[in-house]
Design an enzyme around this catalytic site. Sequence first.
Site, PDB file in Angstrom:
ATOM      1  N   GLY A 235       0.772  -1.111  -0.111  1.00  0.00           N
ATOM      2  CA  GLY A 235       0.055  -0.034   0.060  1.00  0.00           C
ATOM      3  C   GLY A 235       0.842   1.234  -0.065  1.00  0.00           C
ATOM      4  N   CYS A 349      -6.391  -6.155   8.653  1.00  0.00           N
ATOM      5  CA  CYS A 349      -7.279  -5.159   9.907  1.00  0.00           C
ATOM      6  C   CYS A 349      -8.521  -5.488  10.019  1.00  0.00           C
ATOM      7  CB  CYS A 349      -6.843  -3.754   9.514  1.00  0.00           C
ATOM      8  SG  CYS A 349      -7.373  -3.245   8.027  1.00  0.00           S
TER       9      CYS A 349
END
Length: 409
Positions: A235, A349
């Site tokens: 990311g 997450c």
Amino acid sequence: MTAPSPNPAREVALRVLTRVLGGAFASSELDRELKRGHLPGRDAGLATQLVYGTLRHYRRLNAALTPLLTSSTRDSTRAVLLAGAYEKFVLGTPVHAVVNEYVDLARGGFGPPGLVNAVLRRLEGLPDVAALPQWLEAELQDAYGSQARAVEASLLEPQPLWLRLTGEGVNALRGEGSEVEPGYGDVYRVSLSRPLGVTAAFKNGWAQPINPASFACVLALGEVEGRRVLDLAGGSGVKAAMLASRGAQVTSVDVSDKKIRPARQNMGRLHLKAEFVTADLTQTPDLAPADLVLLDAPCTGSGTLRGHPEIGLRLTQQAVAGMADLQRRMLSACAPLVSPGGTLVYSVCSVTRAEGPQQVERFLDAHPEFSPAPLPDLQVPVTTSGAGVLTMMDDGIDGFFIARLQRRG
């Protein structure tokens, strides 16, 4: 005598909420509006509180408003009423002040003033509605057991600002009047005296925003100094930066080349280096295997509900199933990048079973050359979850599933 203009903080909040109801993400929209509006600190704080508070209490607020509206009510009108109801019932702002302020905002283009006036006066309270959909509450119960109720209650609290700080960063922030409190390891809880971007700590590369649970994924690899690490699905490169700060030789891989430039800029700010590669990780990329591999996979983000409460408005079980399928393909494609005897850390997450323990269970069944390995100290509270752990989604800590897998030599 001219009537006073509505508080600009509320106008900013309504613009953000209108876009969020239309599908945008709160954090990016709020950042954009705050930069554009140049609000003083107190007003910026009010705008932030209105946006996130309204979204955290959305299900109760919406349940109270729905009987009084039609399906054709515009998002901007809903935003006015949601924020007004939040101020009236959660913040306890006097009713006359709420009505006057939000009717004035409605006149500015957000909705029919008469409707806003009538609805806000008519509302007498909020129904006892859970903050999350029933299926997501069940996931939290499965994940955290007897602590699930406390976890859900904590999701209504403001998200602290977490910064990974050097010693110089701690001293610089305190010298500027910011409050720096101990957190978890080198990740501190900070209340800033000024915007982060203008602090000496940020400009000198002594501070990096990161949640303690996200930093735990880095710690899960163990000792990385001088070792080559593959940071897969990297990311924006924050975990790559944290790995590099611990002495690793990092190659960060992501499918989106748009993230590489800001990732490199952040590395430069931190005075660190890493290699960035663009590749589709549903297929094994042309990279040499490494002894240490981190796959922080794309996920539904259910573990970040406190900081991104709009996820609770949109997340579906179908979306979880779709994301779990993507994670399965990525795990399988990335397995060959782990050298014999090497370590693979898988993290998401998310607190759903399909994305965490079930995902690892399926992977181990299909790849008998891997087996679970003990995790080092992650510096945050955790609870066992299948072959891995879940970070405790409380005290401002996000919910991450983390598993450490060893490949046979």
